[in-house]
Design a protein around this motif. Structure first.
Motif, PDB file in Angstrom:
ATOM      1  N   CYS A 231       0.805  -1.217   0.000  1.00  0.00           N
ATOM      2  CA  CYS A 231       0.000   0.000   0.000  1.00  0.00           C
ATOM      3  C   CYS A 231       0.835   1.264   0.000  1.00  0.00           C
ATOM      4  O   CYS A 231       0.318   2.360  -0.158  1.00  0.00           O
ATOM      5  CB  CYS A 231      -0.955   0.010   1.197  1.00  0.00           C
ATOM      6  SG  CYS A 231      -2.191  -1.268   1.020  1.00  0.00           S
ATOM      7  N   GLY A 232       2.136   1.157   0.186  1.00  0.00           N
ATOM      8  CA  GLY A 232       2.983   2.339   0.203  1.00  0.00           C
ATOM      9  C   GLY A 232       3.193   2.898  -1.189  1.00  0.00           C
ATOM     10  O   GLY A 232       2.836   2.292  -2.178  1.00  0.00           O
ATOM     11  N   GLY A 233       3.762   4.077  -1.265  1.00  0.00           N
ATOM     12  CA  GLY A 233       3.957   4.703  -2.571  1.00  0.00           C
ATOM     13  C   GLY A 233       5.264   4.302  -3.208  1.00  0.00           C
ATOM     14  O   GLY A 233       6.082   3.628  -2.625  1.00  0.00           O
TER      15      GLY A 233
ATOM     16  N   GLU B 187      -5.934   3.153  -8.178  1.00  0.00           N
ATOM     17  CA  GLU B 187      -5.446   3.998  -7.080  1.00  0.00           C
ATOM     18  C   GLU B 187      -6.346   3.831  -5.859  1.00  0.00           C
ATOM     19  O   GLU B 187      -7.561   3.904  -5.959  1.00  0.00           O
ATOM     20  CB  GLU B 187      -5.436   5.477  -7.506  1.00  0.00           C
ATOM     21  CG  GLU B 187      -4.225   5.887  -8.315  1.00  0.00           C
ATOM     22  CD  GLU B 187      -2.916   5.756  -7.564  1.00  0.00           C
ATOM     23  OE1 GLU B 187      -2.916   5.634  -6.328  1.00  0.00           O
ATOM     24  OE2 GLU B 187      -1.867   5.767  -8.238  1.00  0.00           O
ATOM     25  N   THR B 188      -5.728   3.638  -4.696  1.00  0.00           N
ATOM     26  CA  THR B 188      -6.504   3.360  -3.489  1.00  0.00           C
ATOM     27  C   THR B 188      -7.057   4.621  -2.829  1.00  0.00           C
ATOM     28  O   THR B 188      -7.980   4.552  -2.032  1.00  0.00           O
ATOM     29  CB  THR B 188      -5.619   2.663  -2.442  1.00  0.00           C
ATOM     30  OG1 THR B 188      -4.518   3.529  -2.156  1.00  0.00           O
ATOM     31  CG2 THR B 188      -5.111   1.339  -2.952  1.00  0.00           C
TER      32      THR B 188
ATOM     33  N   ARG C  34      -2.593   6.616  -1.149  1.00  0.00           N
ATOM     34  CA  ARG C  34      -1.210   6.865  -1.510  1.00  0.00           C
ATOM     35  C   ARG C  34      -0.954   8.363  -1.665  1.00  0.00           C
ATOM     36  O   ARG C  34      -1.819   9.096  -2.130  1.00  0.00           O
ATOM     37  CB  ARG C  34      -0.951   6.202  -2.866  1.00  0.00           C
ATOM     38  CG  ARG C  34       0.226   5.267  -2.898  1.00  0.00           C
ATOM     39  CD  ARG C  34       0.051   4.281  -4.035  1.00  0.00           C
ATOM     40  NE  ARG C  34      -0.130   4.950  -5.324  1.00  0.00           N
ATOM     41  CZ  ARG C  34       0.881   5.227  -6.169  1.00  0.00           C
ATOM     42  NH1 ARG C  34       2.118   4.899  -5.861  1.00  0.00           N
ATOM     43  NH2 ARG C  34       0.644   5.801  -7.323  1.00  0.00           N
ATOM     44  N   LYS C  35       0.266   8.772  -1.310  1.00  0.00           N
ATOM     45  CA  LYS C  35       0.625  10.179  -1.489  1.00  0.00           C
ATOM     46  C   LYS C  35       1.619  10.310  -2.639  1.00  0.00           C
ATOM     47  O   LYS C  35       2.469   9.449  -2.829  1.00  0.00           O
ATOM     48  CB  LYS C  35       1.272  10.717  -0.216  1.00  0.00           C
ATOM     49  CG  LYS C  35       0.262  11.229   0.784  1.00  0.00           C
ATOM     50  CD  LYS C  35       0.961  11.870   1.964  1.00  0.00           C
ATOM     51  CE  LYS C  35      -0.054  12.295   3.020  1.00  0.00           C
ATOM     52  NZ  LYS C  35       0.598  12.705   4.247  1.00  0.00           N
TER      53      LYS C  35
ATOM     54  N   LYS D  40       4.853  11.469  -3.940  1.00  0.00           N
ATOM     55  CA  LYS D  40       6.085  11.719  -3.187  1.00  0.00           C
ATOM     56  C   LYS D  40       6.601  13.145  -3.356  1.00  0.00           C
ATOM     57  O   LYS D  40       7.195  13.718  -2.450  1.00  0.00           O
ATOM     58  CB  LYS D  40       7.171  10.730  -3.624  1.00  0.00           C
ATOM     59  CG  LYS D  40       7.026   9.405  -2.896  1.00  0.00           C
ATOM     60  CD  LYS D  40       8.069   8.409  -3.331  1.00  0.00           C
ATOM     61  CE  LYS D  40       7.827   7.075  -2.668  1.00  0.00           C
ATOM     62  NZ  LYS D  40       8.489   5.992  -3.370  1.00  0.00           N
TER      63      LYS D  40
END
Lengths: 152, 100
Positions: free
Chosen positions: A150-152, B23-24, B27-28, B30
């Motif tokens: 789930c991380g970017g 896309e959930t 998420r950010k 970066k």
């Protein structure tokens, strides 16, 4: 002219039959995307989706998922069952932000055998829930996740 | 959407790959540190003639570019299939396929 009128009558009758059939279908058969996908716990999601979270463990469900997933972003999951009259198969991951990952509607004639790839945020238990003859059955397996999905 | 449909004994086996970011919404980005808005397929339907032979509903946990496989009875080689998806932003895609 007579012919045409017959035809028209037939098509009108046909149309009403179709309408009747649609109206008579149970909730799941014409399911639109369910709010259950937004619910943040397993019991709540199952309750919203099936109207019940009472399940029996079953060894007749084959849940194929890796024991160790190196990449949590892409974890292949297959569910296959010999249970009779399967109408729905769902896949849940208990520690994901929203546990319900996917739900499949299985009409008559379609095999109770589906595959998909899901994300797992961390090491957790993946479960398959099968609706057979209107009752819920489940089986589960723990998946160790090396890199979360789930991380970017 | 890539679709492969093939007869295997009396079952039509369908494998599909839908190109979609999934896309959930968690998420950010970066660089900008802003949350990337959710965009994911919610419904995927396969029709054989007028009959819906498969319907999948997805949450945010389905991987990017979803891969799905399933099989159904009552079809034959050369039959047409209609596959479609709809995502949470209202975008849809319809694709035709032929069973080989």
């Amino acid at each position: 002219m007579q012919e045409k009128r017959r035809l028209l009558l037939k098509s009108v009758l046909g149309f009403t039959t179709v309408l009747g059939a649609v109206a008579a279908m149970p909730k799941l058969a014409m399911a639109k995307w369910s709010k259950a996908f937004d619910i943040e716990n397993v019991d709540g999601a199952l309750g919203e989706l099936y109207g019940s979270n009472e399940m029996a463990a079953s060894d007749q469900i084959k849940l194929k998922v890796p024991e160790i997933a190196e990449n949590g972003a892409v974890v292949p999951v297959s569910v296959k069952t010999d249970l009779p009259n399967v109408t729905n198969i769902s896949i849940l991951a208990d520690k994901n932000p929203q546990p319900l990952a996917a739900s499949f509607i299985i009409p008559e004639g379609t095999a109770a055998d589906v595959s998909i790839r899901i994300r797992l945020g961390e090491t957790q238990v993946v479960s398959a829930v099968v609706e057979s003859n209107g009752k819920l059955y489940t089986t589960e397996q723990e998946v160790k996740v090396t890199i979360g999905g789930c991380g970017g | 959407m890539k679709v492969k449909a093939k007869m295997k004994k009396d079952m039509a086996v369908v494998k599909l790959l839908a190109k979609h970011p999934m896309e959930t919404g968690l998420r950010k980005d970066k660089k900008t540190d802003k949350v990337i808005p959710a965009k994911y397929i919610q419904e995927l339907i396969c029709k054989h003639g007028d009959k819906v032979v498969f319907e999948a509903n997805f949450g945010r946990a389905v991987s990017k570019n979803p891969y799905v496989s399933f099989s159904f009875a009552g079809a034959k080689k050369g039959d047409a299939l209609e596959l479609s998806w709809a995502d949470n932003t209202g975008e849809t895609l319809v694709v035709d396929a032929v069973i080989k």
